[in-house]
Design an enzyme around this catalytic site. Structure first.
Site, PDB file in Angstrom:
ATOM      1  CB  THR A  41       9.505   3.586  -9.265  1.00  0.00           C
ATOM      2  OG1 THR A  41       8.625   2.790  -8.467  1.00  0.00           O
ATOM      3  CG2 THR A  41      10.745   3.921  -8.435  1.00  0.00           C
ATOM      4  CG  HIS A  46       1.161  -1.537  -6.514  1.00  0.00           C
ATOM      5  ND1 HIS A  46       1.215  -2.124  -5.252  1.00  0.00           N
ATOM      6  CD2 HIS A  46       2.455  -1.304  -6.854  1.00  0.00           C
ATOM      7  CE1 HIS A  46       2.452  -2.254  -4.862  1.00  0.00           C
ATOM      8  NE2 HIS A  46       3.249  -1.756  -5.802  1.00  0.00           N
ATOM      9  CG  HIS A  49       1.945   1.793  -3.081  1.00  0.00           C
ATOM     10  ND1 HIS A  49       1.988   1.487  -4.413  1.00  0.00           N
ATOM     11  CD2 HIS A  49       3.236   1.913  -2.686  1.00  0.00           C
ATOM     12  CE1 HIS A  49       3.247   1.429  -4.817  1.00  0.00           C
ATOM     13  NE2 HIS A  49       4.019   1.674  -3.784  1.00  0.00           N
ATOM     14  CE  LYS A  83      10.845  -3.684  -5.466  1.00  0.00           C
ATOM     15  NZ  LYS A  83       9.607  -4.151  -6.080  1.00  0.00           N
ATOM     16  NE  ARG A  87      12.440  -0.663  -6.519  1.00  0.00           N
ATOM     17  CZ  ARG A  87      11.530  -0.132  -5.706  1.00  0.00           C
ATOM     18  NH1 ARG A  87      11.310   1.154  -5.722  1.00  0.00           N
ATOM     19  NH2 ARG A  87      10.856  -0.884  -4.877  1.00  0.00           N
ATOM     20  CD  GLN A 172      13.369   4.549   4.339  1.00  0.00           C
ATOM     21  OE1 GLN A 172      13.505   4.065   3.224  1.00  0.00           O
ATOM     22  NE2 GLN A 172      12.556   4.025   5.240  1.00  0.00           N
ATOM     23  CG  ASP A 193       9.021  -3.837   2.468  1.00  0.00           C
ATOM     24  OD1 ASP A 193       8.389  -3.016   3.167  1.00  0.00           O
ATOM     25  OD2 ASP A 193       8.988  -3.825   1.228  1.00  0.00           O
ATOM     26  CE  LYS A 228       5.393  -8.370  -1.151  1.00  0.00           C
ATOM     27  NZ  LYS A 228       6.268  -7.374  -1.791  1.00  0.00           N
ATOM     28  CE  LYS A 231       3.111  -8.713  -8.429  1.00  0.00           C
ATOM     29  NZ  LYS A 231       3.741  -7.670  -9.256  1.00  0.00           N
ATOM     30  CB  THR A 232      -4.488  -8.996 -12.297  1.00  0.00           C
ATOM     31  OG1 THR A 232      -3.767  -8.098 -13.151  1.00  0.00           O
ATOM     32  CG2 THR A 232      -5.000  -8.215 -11.092  1.00  0.00           C
TER      33      THR A 232
END
Length: 406
Positions: A41, A46, A49, A83, A87, A172, A193, A228, A231-232
């Site tokens: 997506t 990131h 992953h 989520k 999306r 899936q 998840d 988590k 994150k920045t």
């Protein structure tokens, strides 16, 4: 020879698994073909992953064969797992471009040569399915009651789960069946998840093929407080150097909490565990030595040794009192802003999100220009500030930027 199960367990990867004793035996004596799915997506993976990439790399190094399954078909719908909102829909062209970028990033850790690993796209079987045939052949094996009880749907049910997304578990599960039939894939790995989806695929293989298959999930990358990581202030910590510079990437790991160092060394590097434990046990100022090892090793895996050396050199020069401007992240402003307020420049270049934040930083003494603290909120950059064509901006204690004029 060490069983990769023991390696994964010691390093803290394994969160849940379906048949512990059987999986231990299989991984010890057989060459297993396994898969992990990646959602295309975005045009970059990131750091969330990256733990899955390391999971794959440890398995491959132990002689097992990975399949990296990119969801060119499922990305047309979107995975509701974890989520709260539906999306964004992507075009086929956008998805294909994202897949090409993702393969390059995977190749940094996974060897795809000589069939040692496979890159597969579920669009190859999902996009040409006849829906009626699919529901008759596959849907009949899924219980709606069991699906609704799955964690991946519970969160979305509160806001409204579309039928589009409800199909995701079927697709899936079908992916696992297809990979089992096509490549003899008997194991699915994934983030924790994905547990419900993994179980669904295993059940489908059992019902359709009469075969056993297996599943393992890895821990998500969280800090010592269970939140988590990755994150920045600018969003996700991307693996693409154009989205997160190697320097910023290095600095993220250099600045993590002391309590997170050992876990990150274990999950995100190949540093031997004896050394991981030694580094993780360092206290006070000495823990910075462990953070430097972590930052260098993770940056090397993602961006290569040369970029890791550059990032380390830049950081050491900056914090040692010198300045290596060539390796500090560069930002630019247009020529017509030359006489603008410094606050306006900081907001324009996204060093700070707003003038209010800029004023607050200046009032708190947290902004320096070329090692000179800025105390005037109406300060203007002068020609003399652009030493060698750039200005060194320091935000807070550890964030540096090299400002140039376009």
């Amino acid at each position: 020879m060490t069983n990769v199960y023991d390696t994964l367990n010691e390093r803290g990867y394994i969160k849940q698994l379906t048949h512990e004793d059987e999986i231990k035996k299989i991984l010890a004596k057989d060459k297993v073909t396994f898969y992990i799915g990646f959602d295309p997506t975005a045009d970059s993976l990131h750091i969330g992953h990256f733990i899955a990439m390391m999971f794959m790399a440890h398995m491959q190094r132990a002689g097992h064969r990975p399949i990296a399954l990119v969801g060119g078909g499922t990305a047309m719908i979107g995975d509701p797992s974890g989520k709260t909102d539906m999306r964004k829909m992507l075009s086929k062209e956008e998805i294909d471009y994202n897949i090409s970028c993702i393969k390059l990033q995977l190749s940094r850790l996974i060897d795809f040569k000589d069939d040692k690993a496979i890159l597969e796209n579920n669009a190859n079987w999902l996009l040409n399915l006849n829906y009626v045939d699919f529901i008759r052949d596959i849907g009949v094996h899924f219980s709606v009651n069991r699906m609704l009880a799955a964690d991946c749907f519970k969160q979305r049910l509160e806001k409204g789960l579309s039928f589009l997304e409800f199909n995701y578990m079927l697709m899936q599960g079908y992916d696992f069946l297809m990979l089992n039939q096509k490549y003899g894939c008997t194991m699915q790995l994934g983030g924790d998840d994905q547990w419900s989806n993994i179980i669904a695929g295993m059940e489908l293989i059992r019902k359709k093929e009469g075969k056993n298959s297996y599943g393992m999930t890895c821990a998500l990358l969280t800090n010592s407080e269970g939140k988590k990581m990755g994150k920045t202030e600018n969003g996700a910590l991307w693996l693409d150097a154009n989205k997160t510079s190697p320097y910023d990437f290095y600095q993220y790991w250099r600045n993590i909490a002391d309590s997170d160092v050992e876990n990150c060394l274990s999950l995100l590097t190949f540093v031997p565990m004896d050394e991981v434990r030694r580094l993780g046990a360092l206290k006070d100022e000495k823990i910075n030595d462990a953070k430097k090892v972590l930052a260098f090793e993770v940056t090397k895996l993602i961006h290569g040794e040369e970029e890791a050396v550059n990032a380390r050199t830049a950081a050491e020069a900056l914090f040692g009192g010198g300045v290596d401007m060539s390796t500090v992240p560069t930002i630019s402003m247009p020529l017509d802003m030359k006489n603008a307020l410094l606050m306006d420049i900081l907001v324009h270049t996204k060093v700070l999100p707003s003038k209010a934040e800029a004023r607050r930083l200046i009032e708190q003494g947290g902004l320096t220009i070329n090692d000179k603290k800025i105390e005037d909120k109406n300060a203007i950059l002068l020609d003399e500030d652009f030493k060698n064509g750039s200005v060194l901006i320091k935000k807070g204690k550890k964030k540096y930027y090299s400002l140039i004029i376009e």
